[in-house]
Write a protein that holds these residues in place. Structure first.
Motif, PDB file in Angstrom:
ATOM      1  N   LYS A   1       9.095   3.218  -0.166  1.00  0.00           N
ATOM      2  CA  LYS A   1       8.079   4.050   0.505  1.00  0.00           C
ATOM      3  C   LYS A   1       7.396   4.928  -0.536  1.00  0.00           C
ATOM      4  CE  LYS A   1      11.107   5.477   3.730  1.00  0.00           C
ATOM      5  NZ  LYS A   1      11.545   6.210   4.946  1.00  0.00           N
ATOM      6  N   HIS A   2       6.354   4.373  -1.123  1.00  0.00           N
ATOM      7  CA  HIS A   2       5.677   5.022  -2.241  1.00  0.00           C
ATOM      8  C   HIS A   2       5.005   6.316  -1.793  1.00  0.00           C
ATOM      9  CE1 HIS A   2       2.498   5.132  -5.543  1.00  0.00           C
ATOM     10  NE2 HIS A   2       3.634   5.140  -6.201  1.00  0.00           N
ATOM     11  N   GLU A   3       4.234   6.194  -0.710  1.00  0.00           N
ATOM     12  CA  GLU A   3       3.482   7.350  -0.211  1.00  0.00           C
ATOM     13  C   GLU A   3       4.435   8.482   0.194  1.00  0.00           C
ATOM     14  OE1 GLU A   3       0.224   7.080  -0.404  1.00  0.00           O
ATOM     15  OE2 GLU A   3      -0.045   9.172   0.216  1.00  0.00           O
ATOM     16  N   PHE A   4       5.532   8.073   0.809  1.00  0.00           N
ATOM     17  CA  PHE A   4       6.530   9.046   1.252  1.00  0.00           C
ATOM     18  C   PHE A   4       7.094   9.824   0.061  1.00  0.00           C
ATOM     19  CE2 PHE A   4      11.114   9.806   1.649  1.00  0.00           C
ATOM     20  CZ  PHE A   4      11.133  10.678   2.732  1.00  0.00           C
ATOM     21  N   HIS A   5       7.342   9.081  -1.046  1.00  0.00           N
ATOM     22  CA  HIS A   5       7.882   9.742  -2.227  1.00  0.00           C
ATOM     23  C   HIS A   5       6.862  10.706  -2.832  1.00  0.00           C
ATOM     24  CE1 HIS A   5      11.098   6.747  -2.042  1.00  0.00           C
ATOM     25  NE2 HIS A   5      11.781   7.527  -2.894  1.00  0.00           N
ATOM     26  N   ILE A   6       5.580  10.319  -2.808  1.00  0.00           N
ATOM     27  CA  ILE A   6       4.543  11.215  -3.349  1.00  0.00           C
ATOM     28  C   ILE A   6       4.530  12.523  -2.553  1.00  0.00           C
ATOM     29  CG2 ILE A   6       2.056  11.521  -3.698  1.00  0.00           C
ATOM     30  CD1 ILE A   6       1.852   8.512  -4.121  1.00  0.00           C
TER      31      ILE A   6
ATOM     32  N   GLY B   1       0.838  -1.193   0.000  1.00  0.00           N
ATOM     33  CA  GLY B   1       0.000   0.000   0.000  1.00  0.00           C
ATOM     34  C   GLY B   1       0.867   1.234   0.000  1.00  0.00           C
ATOM     35  N   ASP B   2       0.964   1.854   1.170  1.00  0.00           N
ATOM     36  CA  ASP B   2       1.804   3.043   1.281  1.00  0.00           C
ATOM     37  C   ASP B   2       3.264   2.693   1.032  1.00  0.00           C
ATOM     38  OD1 ASP B   2      -0.439   4.353   1.825  1.00  0.00           O
ATOM     39  OD2 ASP B   2      -0.078   4.656   3.966  1.00  0.00           O
TER      40      ASP B   2
ATOM     41  N   PRO C   1      16.646  -1.108   1.985  1.00  0.00           N
ATOM     42  CA  PRO C   1      17.229   0.190   2.366  1.00  0.00           C
ATOM     43  C   PRO C   1      16.839   0.593   3.773  1.00  0.00           C
ATOM     44  CG  PRO C   1      15.757   0.384   0.480  1.00  0.00           C
ATOM     45  CD  PRO C   1      15.576  -0.965   1.032  1.00  0.00           C
ATOM     46  N   GLY C   2      17.441  -0.057   4.726  1.00  0.00           N
ATOM     47  CA  GLY C   2      17.384   0.411   6.104  1.00  0.00           C
ATOM     48  C   GLY C   2      16.043   0.296   6.792  1.00  0.00           C
ATOM     49  N   LEU C   3      15.087  -0.420   6.193  1.00  0.00           N
ATOM     50  CA  LEU C   3      13.828  -0.580   6.905  1.00  0.00           C
ATOM     51  C   LEU C   3      13.208  -1.895   6.492  1.00  0.00           C
ATOM     52  CD1 LEU C   3      10.935   1.451   5.393  1.00  0.00           C
ATOM     53  CD2 LEU C   3      12.981   0.862   4.153  1.00  0.00           C
ATOM     54  N   SER C   4      12.348  -2.388   7.295  1.00  0.00           N
ATOM     55  CA  SER C   4      11.712  -3.646   6.935  1.00  0.00           C
ATOM     56  C   SER C   4      10.246  -3.374   6.659  1.00  0.00           C
ATOM     57  CB  SER C   4      11.879  -4.655   8.068  1.00  0.00           C
ATOM     58  OG  SER C   4      11.084  -4.258   9.160  1.00  0.00           O
ATOM     59  N   LEU C   5       9.599  -4.373   6.110  1.00  0.00           N
ATOM     60  CA  LEU C   5       8.188  -4.199   5.763  1.00  0.00           C
ATOM     61  C   LEU C   5       7.349  -3.956   6.993  1.00  0.00           C
ATOM     62  CD1 LEU C   5       7.467  -6.832   3.032  1.00  0.00           C
ATOM     63  CD2 LEU C   5       7.457  -4.365   2.828  1.00  0.00           C
ATOM     64  N   GLU C   6       7.789  -4.572   8.121  1.00  0.00           N
ATOM     65  CA  GLU C   6       6.997  -4.462   9.350  1.00  0.00           C
ATOM     66  C   GLU C   6       6.977  -3.021   9.851  1.00  0.00           C
ATOM     67  OE1 GLU C   6       9.276  -6.894   8.853  1.00  0.00           O
ATOM     68  OE2 GLU C   6       7.724  -8.382   8.407  1.00  0.00           O
ATOM     69  N   ASP C   7       8.079  -2.282   9.593  1.00  0.00           N
ATOM     70  CA  ASP C   7       8.133  -0.888  10.043  1.00  0.00           C
ATOM     71  C   ASP C   7       7.023  -0.061   9.404  1.00  0.00           C
ATOM     72  OD1 ASP C   7      10.293  -1.688  11.355  1.00  0.00           O
ATOM     73  OD2 ASP C   7      11.766  -0.720  10.033  1.00  0.00           O
ATOM     74  N   GLY C   8       6.831  -0.309   8.107  1.00  0.00           N
ATOM     75  CA  GLY C   8       5.781   0.423   7.410  1.00  0.00           C
ATOM     76  C   GLY C   8       6.061   1.899   7.280  1.00  0.00           C
ATOM     77  N   LYS C   9       7.275   2.333   7.590  1.00  0.00           N
ATOM     78  CA  LYS C   9       7.565   3.765   7.570  1.00  0.00           C
ATOM     79  C   LYS C   9       7.712   4.294   6.152  1.00  0.00           C
ATOM     80  CE  LYS C   9      10.208   3.214  11.741  1.00  0.00           C
ATOM     81  NZ  LYS C   9      11.590   3.191  12.195  1.00  0.00           N
TER      82      LYS C   9
END
Lengths: 234, 624
Positions: free
Chosen positions: B453-458, B436-437, B616-624
């Motif tokens: 992080k798609h949403e973050f890039h938007i 999702g995001d 890149p420094g994060l996992s799916l569980e973080d969701g960040k």
């Protein structure tokens, strides 16, 4: 239909094209080897080279013969041969396929010249066929393959022309392309094993006849032994 | 057709097929032709052609040793065929090696750039020297056919004995050094085969095999030309082979016993089955056949016994050469048909040269006469075309060349065209990113991917207006189409335009003249632009310019997109706050522990610690 076309343009094309090229090379080499052997065995090794070469050239470029002998037939036959050989080799679409497949292409005909050559080939091919059927002297000399070849040879030209020029629907285009490819492949396969092999053997036709009549010394005794007539008059 | 013609026709066909494949091998490479991988770089060509080829050539040095050094004159009829077999065997090895080498044109390097620490260096030199020695040993035979070369022949004959000695010495070195080659892979080779005395085992088995290869070759060539079999000689060789194979068995089992590996034979594993089969076929059963006088002197048993040793020894070399490494590497390699075609083609070609030499030169005591080559045989005509088939010699030539041409053409036809054109690059279709995001980008679904992080890039790039920054092309009737739509292959560029789909009745159903102008050659230049039909193909403001409709491979496209952008971003920033430099390879390509992998993937890939995960420094569980 599309699967069939893929097969005809892929593996079947590779098979038949390879058979044609290698098959022609094969008969050419067998021919030359046979001539060398005949020459080695020959008792009389004098070959009229000048005459043989000039006769060969006369047959390869039959300019002189056009007017002496049945001029209409000769001209039709020559024009048919020109279209038959030039068109498929220098057609843009064919060269493009070679470029895509093996990475190199060569000079091509303009679409207008290609179309003209295609139509002349079709028309003169038909005329040659009619000549075979219509002239009783020609009929008397003809084998089945002599009637079949002109017809078979113009089928890819007709279907190719249809594909190249008609604004047909993709379904008709594919059907026509399938006929084009399959008939072309039939020609490839049959080429080295029928009279069309003259396309590579022609340059040696005169030399073969010269060499074939050079009998080895004392060959008459071998012939008599083979025929179980040793000592008897042959 | 008589026996000679049938055999030669089949051999010529195999040569034709092999030649077709050899052409594809050199034009398109090993990846396109073989099933070899990085885990299994040595396959059939090494196991069979090189390893077994060298072993099968052992007859040459064994028989010359028996004849010249032990002075057993009764073996004279076998010396010339044995030396010829050995020579052709080595030529076959050289041929196959050239096919197998990645850069065959560098083969001469080992002569100039010495690496005396490499077992392959010794193998290479031995092959080179021994092939030369065999050539010099054999060349007096063809030279005796004309008096023109009498001087060269007499010169060579002077060195006959030193050459034989040199040949035996080089063979001893070389047969064993092929075994030494595998001493450097103690962890790859199965323990039943790995032993420090592998070179000695190779040498002893080569001697036994040499004796039986000469017998087998004598029986086969005699059968082809309907010659009386040399039963008494084969029986003597068989008797000798019993002793040699006996020594081989004792050494083999004592060595296994000392190393405490005997239990592995009864482990019931795939390897224990291979071991038992190998020992039985190569040594035990032939020993029983040749130890018993009743079977030893019978032609049928001689065929069976000698064939079993030959087959068993080939089997042994293939086992050492790769078959017993399968469980270690986990790479279930099976040769492609093209590898078999090359192997059979090379062997067939050598047999043809052998038959040619037998017919033309004084190899046998009595030169074989071709039955059909009788000058007074009745001419024959082909039934179909009523064509004169000519003198029998011509008939043979006609048949062989036809078989050769047909097989060569079939070889070209059945080659997997797509595999060849991809140069052996795997065909791996791409699947859409999920999430999702945060999107999880893992095109080939192997468990290694990027959490993007798609949403973050938007948000960062400026909301809805920023889509075109990355989504540079739309599928028809679509907006911001996913990458996988066009970049649909993991490692290969793909034609995103799909000409044939447009022209197909089951696809776009568009006639030629709807796009291509009349009276011109149908090329991209004479066609309408895509945008004239697909008006929303390129979104307004797209920053990536389309040069051609060949879409780069998915991996290339993704790397270019991410790294390209991040490189620009990095230049604009003074420093990278808390965030790593995403334009650097090492930021994403880090070794990850097995916990990052799905269990099934971990199972499939065997060694997760060797792979690198892209995170890149994060996992799916973080969701960040």
């Amino acid at each position: 239909m599309e699967a069939l076309l893929d097969f005809a343009q892929g593996p079947l094309f590779r098979l038949t094209f390879a058979i044609m090229i290698l098959g022609l090379l094969r008969i050419l080499i067998l021919d030359i080897v046979g001539m060398v052997e005949a020459y080695r065995k020959a008792g009389d090794k004098s070959i009229p080279w000048g005459l043989t070469i000039s006769r060969t050239l006369e047959w390869l470029f039959p300019v002189k013969r056009i007017l002496n002998h049945r001029p209409i037939y000769s001209i039709i036959s020559i024009l048919f041969h020109i279209g038959l050989i030039i068109t498929p080799i220098f057609l843009f679409a064919h060269v493009r396929l070679w470029e895509q497949g093996v990475g190199f292409g060569w000079w091509t005909l303009s679409p207008q010249v290609a179309d003209t050559l295609t139509i002349t080939t079709i028309v003169f091919g038909l005329l040659l066929f009619l000549g075979r059927v219509g002239v009783s002297r020609a009929r008397a000399l003809s084998r089945p393959q002599d009637y079949l070849w002109p017809v078979l040879l113009i089928i890819p030209f007709i279907s190719g022309y249809l594909c190249a020029n008609m604004g047909v629907s993709p379904a008709v285009y594919q059907a026509s392309m399938l006929v084009h490819v399959l008939s072309g492949e039939l020609i490839f396969v049959a080429l080295p094993f029928t009279k069309i092999a003259h396309c590579v053997l022609m340059p040696f036709s005169q030399l073969v006849s010269v060499l074939a009549w050079k009998f080895p010394a004392r060959v008459d005794e071998d012939v008599a032994t083979t025929l179980d007539k040793k000592g008897a008059p042959v | 057709m008589n026996r000679v013609h049938v055999v030669k026709t089949i051999l010529w066909a195999l040569v034709g097929l092999g030649l077709a494949v050899a052409i594809s091998r050199f034009a398109f490479g090993l990846g396109a032709t073989t099933n070899l991988t990085d885990a299994t770089p040595w396959g059939l060509w090494i196991g069979f052609d090189v390893m077994a080829g060298v072993a099968l050539a052992a007859g040459g040095f064994v028989i010359t040793a028996v004849f010249y050094m032990m002075r057993r004159k009764e073996f004279h009829p076998m010396v010339r065929p044995a030396v010829l077999t050995a020579f052709l065997g080595y030529v076959a090895v050289v041929f196959s090696l050239l096919v197998d080498l990645g850069l065959p044109w560098n083969i001469w390097h080992m002569m100039i750039y010495w690496n005396p620490h490499s077992p392959l260096f010794e193998v290479g030199w031995c092959v080179m020297l021994y092939t030369t020695v065999l050539l010099l040993e054999f060349s007096p035979v063809p030279l005796e056919s004309t008096s023109r070369y009498a001087k060269i022949r007499t010169f060579l004959m002077k060195f006959r004995f030193p050459l034989v000695l040199l040949g035996i010495m080089l063979s001893t070195l070389h047969q064993s050094s092929l075994g030494s080659l595998f001493l450097i892979m103690p962890f790859k080779l199965h323990p039943l085969w790995y032993t420090k005395i592998l070179p000695i085992l190779f040498f002893i088995s080569a001697v036994g095999l040499g004796l039986m290869m000469v017998s087998f070759e004598s029986l086969v060539s005699g059968w082809i030309y309907r010659k009386k079999p040399e039963t008494h000689l084969v029986a003597k060789l068989g008797k000798a082979a019993v002793w040699v194979l006996g020594v081989f068995l004792i050494v083999r089992f004592v060595d296994l016993g000392i190393a405490g590996k005997l239990g592995l034979i009864f482990a019931g594993s795939w390897e224990s089955f291979l071991f038992v089969a190998e020992i039985l076929i190569m040594a035990v059963i032939p020993m029983i056949i040749f130890a018993n006088p009743a079977t030893r002197n019978r032609v049928g048993w001689q065929w069976a016994g000698s064939f079993m040793v030959v087959f068993g020894a080939v089997f042994n070399r293939i086992n050492v050469g790769g078959l017993t490494m399968v469980s270690t590497t986990g790479d279930a390699y099976f040769p492609s048909w093209m590898e078999f075609a090359i192997s059979f083609g090379v062997v067939s070609f050598m047999i043809l040269i052998f038959l040619f030499a037998i017919e033309k030169f004084h190899i046998w005591e009595e030169q074989p006469r071709e039955l059909e080559a009788d000058p007074h045989a009745k001419p024959r005509f082909s039934r179909a075309g009523e064509v004169w088939l000519g003198a029998p010699a011509v008939a043979g030539r006609t048949k062989y060349s036809f078989a050769f041409v047909l097989a060569l053409a079939i070889g070209f036809a059945i080659m997997p065209g797509k595999k060849l054109h991809s140069g052996g690059i795997e065909n791996v279709p791409v699947e859409a990113a999920r999430g999702g995001d945060t999107l999880y980008v893992d095109g080939n679904r192997d468990g290694y991917g990027v959490a993007f992080k798609h949403e973050f890039h938007i948000d960062t790039l400026g909301g809805d207006q920023s889509c075109v920054r990355c989504h540079h092309m739309n599928m028809p009737m679509d907006f911001a189409s996913g990458c996988f739509n066009c970049h649909s292959q993991m490692y290969q560029a793909v034609d995103a335009f799909k000409h044939d789909w447009h022209a197909s009745p089951s696809g776009g159903n568009v006639a030629c003249n709807e796009c291509h102008a009349e009276g011109e050659n149908r090329t991209a230049a004479s066609a309408k632009s895509c945008e004239s039909c697909h008006t929303d193909l390129i979104p307004a403001g797209a920053t990536i310019e389309i040069e051609s409709y060949m879409a780069p491979a998915y991996t290339d496209a993704m790397h270019d997109m991410c790294i390209g952008c991040h490189r620009e971003v990095n230049q604009q920033r003074a420093e990278l706050p808390e965030q790593k430099d995403l334009a650097l390879c090492g930021t994403c390509h880090t070794t990850a522990g097995p916990e990052y992998l799905r269990a099934d993937v971990r199972e499939r890939l065997k060694r997760p610690e060797f792979n690198r995960v892209v995170m890149p420094g994060l996992s799916l569980e973080d969701g960040k």
